[in-house]
Design a protein around this motif. Structure first.
Motif, short mmCIF file in Angstrom:
data_model
loop_
_atom_site.label_atom_id
_atom_site.label_comp_id
_atom_site.label_asym_id
_atom_site.label_seq_id
_atom_site.Cartn_x
_atom_site.Cartn_y
_atom_site.Cartn_z
N GLY A 187 0.74 -1.16 -0.09
CA GLY A 187 0.07 -0.05 -0.09
C GLY A 187 1.03 1.24 0.07
O GLY A 187 2.07 1.06 -0.04
N VAL A 188 0.24 2.43 0.08
CA VAL A 188 0.95 3.72 -0.01
C VAL A 188 0.37 4.46 1.33
O VAL A 188 -0.64 5.07 1.05
CB VAL A 188 0.58 4.45 -1.26
CG1 VAL A 188 1.42 5.76 -1.25
CG2 VAL A 188 1.20 3.76 -2.56
N PRO A 189 1.04 4.61 2.36
CA PRO A 189 0.43 5.44 3.48
C PRO A 189 0.70 6.69 3.29
O PRO A 189 -0.01 7.55 4.05
CB PRO A 189 1.42 4.61 4.63
CG PRO A 189 2.63 4.28 4.16
CD PRO A 189 2.20 3.86 2.53
N ARG A 190 1.55 7.25 2.51
CA ARG A 190 1.66 8.63 2.12
C ARG A 190 2.48 8.86 1.04
O ARG A 190 3.28 8.38 0.41
CB ARG A 190 2.27 9.24 3.57
CG ARG A 190 3.58 8.97 3.78
CD ARG A 190 4.10 9.55 5.24
NE ARG A 190 5.45 9.05 5.80
CZ ARG A 190 5.60 7.78 6.15
NH1 ARG A 190 4.57 7.19 6.43
NH2 ARG A 190 6.82 7.42 6.61
N THR A 191 2.20 10.00 0.61
CA THR A 191 2.90 10.77 -0.66
C THR A 191 3.69 12.09 0.06
O THR A 191 3.32 12.74 1.00
CB THR A 191 2.02 11.24 -1.67
OG1 THR A 191 1.15 12.26 -1.35
CG2 THR A 191 1.48 10.09 -2.43
N ARG A 192 4.57 12.59 -0.67
CA ARG A 192 5.52 13.88 -0.22
C ARG A 192 4.98 15.06 -1.26
O ARG A 192 5.85 15.05 -2.18
CB ARG A 192 7.02 13.62 -0.16
CG ARG A 192 7.18 12.22 0.63
CD ARG A 192 8.68 12.01 1.12
NE ARG A 192 9.20 11.21 1.88
CZ ARG A 192 8.61 10.76 2.97
NH1 ARG A 192 8.12 11.56 3.88
NH2 ARG A 192 9.31 9.45 3.66
N PRO A 193 4.14 15.47 -0.97
CA PRO A 193 3.73 16.82 -1.82
C PRO A 193 4.76 17.70 -2.25
O PRO A 193 5.66 18.01 -1.41
CB PRO A 193 2.47 17.35 -1.41
CG PRO A 193 2.04 16.31 -0.42
CD PRO A 193 3.11 15.68 -0.04
N GLY A 194 4.88 18.13 -3.41
CA GLY A 194 5.73 18.99 -3.93
C GLY A 194 7.16 18.46 -4.28
O GLY A 194 8.26 19.34 -4.66
#
Length: 217
Positions: A187-194
């Motif tokens: 899964g993908v628990p988070r992204t890093r915007p920007g």
């Protein structure tokens, strides 16, 4: 499309699960982003799928070759709209990706790659731990990352919980999982915007997963 880069050595995260950092060069990434924008246009374009137990997925998705929704494939959307065809460029990329990850491309008896899911993550999107188990084929899953960096959680085949490994996937990275890891939860628990390369003109993360469905046409 420019050739993929093979300068970074593969990293085996688990048996059969291989991370190849920077596999796609800048031109190849830009070409895929342009294609994704075309594939995302309606009427068979991006949508958030409702979940069987209520709620709606935070990730937007479009299927190519087959329409996927939890937890089945079909040739048409629920309203009867035909699915966009599976692009030959992704079949070629999948074969090259498997060859890069395992040292040899799929053999002559392998099920053909015939479905792709293009997923878009905005700053708030997540993907819970799940197995890719709706395919009859057990050919490796090929995953390509574009845009913002994400934390990709790669687990075990038995439970959604530990043990798992968190891998940072950046734009241009390739991740292939098959063999004993084909049914691993991930899964993908988070992204890093920007964090997307400015040259892509992309706010968010695109993930293309290419699979062999094993389903009859």
């Amino acid at each position: 499309m420019s050739d993929a880069l093979f300068g970074s050595p593969p990293v085996e995260v688990a048996p059969g699960a291989v991370h190849l950092p920077g596999w796609l060069d800048g031109d190849a990434q830009a070409d895929l982003v342009r294609r994704c924008r075309d594939w995302a246009r309606g009427p068979a374009g991006m949508r958030r799928h409702p979940m069987p137990r209520g709620g709606v997925m935070s990730v937007q998705m479009v299927g190519l070759g087959w329409h996927w929704q939890p937890y089945s494939y079909s040739r048409t959307l629920p309203d009867g709209t035909p699915v966009r065809p599976f692009p030959a460029v992704l079949a070629d990329l999948a074969a090259r990706a498997v060859g890069a990850a395992y040292g040899a491309p799929p053999g002559p008896g392998a099920d053909p790659y015939d479905v792709a899911l293009v997923n878009f993550y905005d700053a708030d999107a997540r993907m819970g731990m799940h197995q890719d188990r709706d395919e009859l084929s057990r050919e490796p899953v090929v995953s390509l990352s574009l845009g913002d960096t994400c934390v990709f959680r790669f687990g075990n085949t038995e439970t959604r919980t530990r043990p798992y490994t968190d891998v940072e996937l950046r734009s241009g990275d390739l991740f292939v999982f098959g063999g004993p890891s084909r049914m691993a939860y991930h899964g993908v628990p988070r992204t890093r915007p920007g964090t997307a390369p400015p040259s892509l003109g992309l706010a968010g993360r695109l993930n293309i997963t290419v699979r062999a469905s094993g389903l009859e046409g």
